[in-house]
Design a protein around this motif. Sequence first.
Motif, short mmCIF file in Angstrom:
data_model
loop_
_atom_site.label_atom_id
_atom_site.label_comp_id
_atom_site.label_asym_id
_atom_site.label_seq_id
_atom_site.Cartn_x
_atom_site.Cartn_y
_atom_site.Cartn_z
N ARG A 345 97.55 19.65 44.48
CA ARG A 345 97.79 18.30 44.91
C ARG A 345 97.03 17.73 46.13
O ARG A 345 96.91 18.73 46.95
CB ARG A 345 99.21 17.93 45.09
CG ARG A 345 99.97 18.04 43.84
CD ARG A 345 101.36 18.10 44.19
NE ARG A 345 102.07 18.98 43.43
CZ ARG A 345 103.21 18.56 42.55
NH1 ARG A 345 104.11 17.69 43.07
NH2 ARG A 345 103.71 19.27 41.39
N LYS A 373 97.11 20.75 36.34
CA LYS A 373 97.71 19.61 36.79
C LYS A 373 96.93 19.21 38.33
O LYS A 373 97.07 20.23 39.20
CB LYS A 373 99.27 19.79 37.19
CG LYS A 373 99.96 18.55 36.67
CD LYS A 373 101.35 18.72 36.62
CE LYS A 373 102.47 19.51 37.39
NZ LYS A 373 103.75 19.66 37.13
N THR A 375 96.10 16.17 41.14
CA THR A 375 96.24 14.92 41.45
C THR A 375 95.80 14.63 42.77
O THR A 375 95.66 15.72 43.74
CB THR A 375 97.76 14.49 41.56
OG1 THR A 375 98.49 15.40 42.38
CG2 THR A 375 98.72 14.71 40.33
#
Lengths: 444, 251
Positions: A345, A373, A375
């Motif tokens: 992230r 994942k 972001t």
Amino acid sequence: MADKETYISKFAELETKLSETAPSWVHDIRKSAIDRFAEQGFPTTKNEQWRFTRVRPLLRHDFEPVLEYEQDGLPARKLDELCIEDTGCRRVTFVNGHFAADLSDLGKLPKGVRIESLQKALQTDPERVQRHLSKYADTGNNPFVALNTAHLIDGTFIYLPKDTRVKEPIHLLHVTRSNAKPILSHPRILIVAEANTRASIVESYIGFDADTYFTNPVTEITVMDRAEIDHCKLQKESAAAYHMGTVQVHLGRDSRFKTDFISIGGTLVRNDVNAVLDDEGIECSVNGLYLANGHQHIDNHTLIEHAKPHCTSNELFKGILSDRAKAVFNGRIHVHPDAQKTDARQTNRCILLSDDAQINTNPQLEIYADDVKCTHGAAVGQIDENAVFYLRSRGIEKSAARQMLIEAFAAEVLEGIKINPVRERLTMDIIDWFTKARGAGKAD
Amino acid sequence: MLEIKNLHASIQGKEILKGVDLKVSAGQVHAIMGPNGSGKSTLAQVIAGRDTFDVTSGDILYKGKSILEMAPEERACEGIFLAFQYPVEIPGVRNSYFLKSALNAKRKYNGEDEIDAMEFLALIKDKIELLEIKKSFIERPVNDGFSGGEKKRNEVLQMAVLEPTLAVLDETDSGLDIDALKIVANGVNALRGPGRAIVVVTHYQRLLNYIVPDVVHVLLDGRIVKTGDRDLALELEDKGYAEVQKQAAKG
């Protein structure tokens, strides 16, 4: 104008003297580094990594390297005022890049732990230093790393043998006092944390008033299996100082690493922080807070390399800019094909207090694995006027309301700082900074 | 306590208030009712000093003095309080810190000593109980992630702590279920007293079942077109604003 050739010829002049300060293998590293520097030269804005940061102002000065420690009677208390109140910390002080024993206080160290000047470590533990020095920070990819490596004389060596823990924060305080002539120092820090170790390390950089000088530090940190290192780089250089620094981190299995990059001082500042997550189960946090006013330029470049699966990285950078200040945030996340189940992230948020302040923010995600994942988010804004009115409608003065909102904005980074003296001092520094910005009549 | 004279206010050149006259005496509760867009919230915000609105003519007197030149914080310290229709979320500022800062700002303004954290906690204990607020509530960031009801309760908590002389409640009932409405109304009623005036701005008369007004005004298109007692609110509910509008048009 001091260009690439000036630096190369100065190195040639100094070479004999330099070679006397360290074993020959160190000097070989230096020689190879100056070659890497010669190949690259100083970056221009054509270089993608330097697109928004011009180093030309730096080249206008003819900086003098300092080869030896000159004690100049700095009182330790004065340093506390400028930096952080570090009672209860283990302090290693450098003045103009050289270890200052008289301003250092290491206390009694746990068995096997070494916290000492790099010069000393080259005598007492040369094999270990040789195993790690210049093995992480790449001289071929950043001319300032190459320059540092070519001139490395002194700095800090921290060694934590397996299963050891240093409870008190270790404070590496770098003071530059240029007096009449602009000086240049290349502090080098090497931190080797063996398996299952724990420590908190603060690197701080301070200067006086409007001294002109150039600090070019490089830090290499290797964190081995299950070790936990909490790191902070606190940049409070003088208003006319140049600071080009790289922190290169190598992380082992199930290790944890957190760093907070705080930038308040300097006229031209570039921070590079590169972390290689080279095994599984790693947690890595890279946070930052930058405050800039006047004509300051602060550039933070981060690179998180997810080389192996099942690792987490978190980045949170926040900036507050006023006057004509400029900032750059470039956050690169590189997920290698192997690094499945990566969780990465990144956030950069910035408040502009004036119309002329400027931020260039650029997330760069390079993802070569398919089950990850990642972001990222960036937001640039002003102080929320609705919130200012809300606070004022409760009796809080306009300036206090704005200050409260600035503190609140910074709080997200501040509250994450676990090294108490740093967090406590920063809370005050932010208020001071904002009061000054307001005093100049430009932030209000 | 509050006297508004022929008040005109506009935003970005668009006139919203077109000559409002209103007089609220100490000890009274006034309700200002009106359909959406009639200027109710503008009136509330102009009283609090929001500078996005330009007051083009007229005056607002509070305790006999014009407040138009006063900053919002000065008005607050003088005892004016606006409960916001949309309370602002302020992440990173703790509710308790915010409340204590507000209270101390007011105390300082009035030449009183600032209170410390311990005294503050003692002071808000009762208010928290009255409003059936959890203790953890005050350690959360101001309105951040609060439900609609929690935000409105937080407004009333602030009001209870700051003990204003003139409280303006802007649509404090919107977004509240019946239980929350009762709690909020209790908080407001606790503040009623001979030295205070309360102006309740609302779209529906529902809230007025719990905060019973002495005077009800109807605001339409930037003007107060009708004033009456409590029954006016019931009449409005029965007939709707359209009927009042018609009557107003007839003069």
